[in-house]
Motif scaffolding. Sequence first.
Motif, PDB file in Angstrom:
ATOM      1  N   PRO A   1       0.738  -1.304  -0.021  1.00 26.99           N
ATOM      2  CA  PRO A   1      -0.120  -0.110  -0.113  1.00 26.99           C
ATOM      3  C   PRO A   1       0.797   1.318   0.103  1.00 26.99           C
ATOM      4  N   LEU A   2       1.924   1.548   0.737  1.00 29.00           N
ATOM      5  CA  LEU A   2       2.591   2.714   0.888  1.00 29.00           C
ATOM      6  C   LEU A   2       3.175   2.858  -0.543  1.00 29.00           C
ATOM      7  N   GLU A   3       4.133   1.989  -0.719  1.00 28.05           N
ATOM      8  CA  GLU A   3       4.939   1.990  -2.042  1.00 28.05           C
ATOM      9  C   GLU A   3       4.141   2.077  -3.282  1.00 28.05           C
ATOM     10  N   ASP A   4       2.860   1.402  -3.310  1.00 29.41           N
ATOM     11  CA  ASP A   4       1.716   1.740  -4.575  1.00 29.41           C
ATOM     12  C   ASP A   4       1.295   3.167  -4.539  1.00 29.41           C
ATOM     13  N   CYS A   5       1.068   3.527  -3.321  1.00 27.32           N
ATOM     14  CA  CYS A   5       0.216   4.882  -3.321  1.00 27.32           C
ATOM     15  C   CYS A   5       1.373   6.065  -3.764  1.00 27.32           C
ATOM     16  N   ARG A   6       2.698   5.952  -3.217  1.00 28.91           N
ATOM     17  CA  ARG A   6       3.549   6.850  -3.566  1.00 28.91           C
ATOM     18  C   ARG A   6       3.648   6.803  -5.082  1.00 28.91           C
ATOM     19  N   ALA A   7       3.787   5.558  -5.574  1.00 27.43           N
ATOM     20  CA  ALA A   7       4.156   5.456  -7.363  1.00 27.43           C
ATOM     21  C   ALA A   7       2.770   5.917  -7.992  1.00 27.43           C
TER      22      ALA A   7
END
Length: 302
Positions: A112-118
């Motif tokens: 979730p965190l990495e995907d939201c940032r990307a």
Amino acid sequence: MRQMPGITTGVSSVIGHRRRIIDFASEVERRDFPLIATPSSGDCVAMAQSILEATRSIGVMASVQPIYHRVAVSLAETGAHLHELSGGRFRLGIGVSHALSHQVYHVQPGRPLEDCRAYVAQMRAAVERTGPQAPIIMAALKDRMFDLAVEIADGVFPSRACRLHLAKQVARIPADRRAAGFFVGNAIPTVIDADPEVALHVMRQSQVFYMGLPNYRNYWRSVGYVEEMDAVEAALSSGEHDRIPALLSENWLRNVTLFGTPSTVREGVEAYFDIGVLPVLSPVLRDASPSAHYESVLALYD
């Protein structure tokens, strides 16, 4: 000048009743509420577009569009379209959503965190293609996602956040971000009744669905409601779903929802304004009269 909360449409799409939602939004605008939000059930962006076309001044937010359901650049294009044609009234909420939603769309969530940032980076990078984009508002409950929203988005919009914990999160937002217009809201289940015991009963019954979602239980556990979540998980494991309402303490309910008489609910609304949050009331529907509770929320500020 009195401060007024926002209101959600309750759902974004109810077959056969979409026109009623549009009419409700027009009434919300007529009564000078500042914002109407379309939750993620159904197509929240399509409903937001319809509301924007039917209104003239009220802010409208899609809250939230799950990131795994749409390509980032495509969503940025849609958001920019609505931003331009509405004269800047549109806010675009995005978030991870939950497992049941992912199952409906047959998608597999990642990190979730990495995907939201990307995802946000891809939206921002498309600005030459889209033109000025709608403000991006991120759904967030836990601290790491909340802090990421402060870093990369234009606002943050949790749902069913614990007010006491939310106050601590808001206090960490840098002053320059707030001065620049960083938005903070919270969607709050709301039940209004002249009899506070009736309101309490209705609210308890209405939260059973969310107790079945692990991401919410994990969040509420992380902010201190360990005993309540342990009891709920035991009831879920044993298949005793009918016991869950009684396991929801008044302390939990008063920090996560708004319920009671009109004056009690207005006091609760002010408590959110006091910590720098726009409360967005989410009327809890009653089987006997689905529209009655919307009317009681609208009447709060007559």
